[in-house]
Design a protein around this motif. Structure first.
Motif, PDB file in Angstrom:
ATOM      1  N   CYS A   1       1.439   9.251  -5.933  1.00  0.00           N
ATOM      2  CA  CYS A   1       1.948  10.596  -5.614  1.00  0.00           C
ATOM      3  C   CYS A   1       2.889  11.092  -6.707  1.00  0.00           C
ATOM      4  CB  CYS A   1       2.662  10.559  -4.268  1.00  0.00           C
ATOM      5  SG  CYS A   1       3.337  12.138  -3.757  1.00  0.00           S
TER       6      CYS A   1
ATOM      7  N   SER B   1       0.855   4.015  -2.945  1.00  0.00           N
ATOM      8  CA  SER B   1       0.623   5.423  -2.619  1.00  0.00           C
ATOM      9  C   SER B   1       1.748   6.300  -3.166  1.00  0.00           C
ATOM     10  CB  SER B   1       0.519   5.579  -1.103  1.00  0.00           C
ATOM     11  OG  SER B   1       0.373   6.922  -0.748  1.00  0.00           O
TER      12      SER B   1
ATOM     13  N   ARG C   1       0.840  -1.212   0.000  1.00  0.00           N
ATOM     14  CA  ARG C   1       0.000   0.000   0.000  1.00  0.00           C
ATOM     15  C   ARG C   1       0.866   1.250   0.000  1.00  0.00           C
ATOM     16  NH1 ARG C   1      -3.148  -2.520   4.019  1.00  0.00           N
ATOM     17  NH2 ARG C   1      -2.244  -1.105   5.553  1.00  0.00           N
TER      18      ARG C   1
END
Length: 119
Positions: free
Chosen positions: A40, A36, A32
Motif C-alpha cells: 500500500c 499488505s 500478511r
C-alpha cells in the motif's frame, strides 16, 4: 420439543450462521498484514510521484502559453502604434523558417472536411 430443525434431511442446531472461523496462524496473519501495508505504501508513493510529474508538466505548459500570450500582446501593441513586427511580416510573406503545414492533414473543429471546387 428440541430447538433443532430438520432441513434437507439434516438436523440443524440454532446458532450463528456461516462458516466457522478457521484457526489461522497468528504469525502468518501478521506477516500478511505487514506485506499488505508495504504494498500500500509503495502504491501511494508511485501515485504521488505520478501526480507531481503531472503537475510539473502542466506548470511548464502554462509558462509556455503565458510567454506566447505575452508575445501576442506585444505584437498587438506594436500594430496599434502602426508598426508591423518582423515576425508577422515573415508569416505574411511566407519567409517563415518552418515548412508550411498541409491543411489536408488537419481535421476542422466541426469534424467536416471542405473540398475546394476549382471547375
Amino acid at each position: 420439543m428440541d430447538d433443532s430443525k430438520m432441513v434437507g434431511g439434516k438436523v440443524k442446531k440454532p446458532g450463528k450462521r456461516g462458516r466457522k472461523p478457521a484457526k489461522i496462524d497468528l504469525k502468518a496473519k501478521l506477516e500478511r498484514s505487514r506485506q499488505s501495508a508495504r504494498e500500500c505504501r509503495a502504491r501511494k508513493k508511485l501515485r504521488y510521484q505520478y501526480l507531481e510529474e503531472l503537475v510539473s508538466s502542466k506548470e511548464r505548459a502554462i509558462c509556455a502559453l503565458r510567454e506566447e500570450l505575452d508575445m501576442y500582446k506585444q505584437w498587438c501593441l506594436a500594430m496599434d502604434q502602426g508598426k508591423i513586427p518582423s515576425e508577422i511580416k515573415a508569416l505574411l510573406t511566407g519567409d517563415d523558417q518552418k515548412p508550411p503545414q498541409s491543411s489536408s492533414n488537419k481535421t476542422p473543429k466541426n469534424g467536416k472536411y471542405h473540398q475546394n471546387k476549382t471547375s
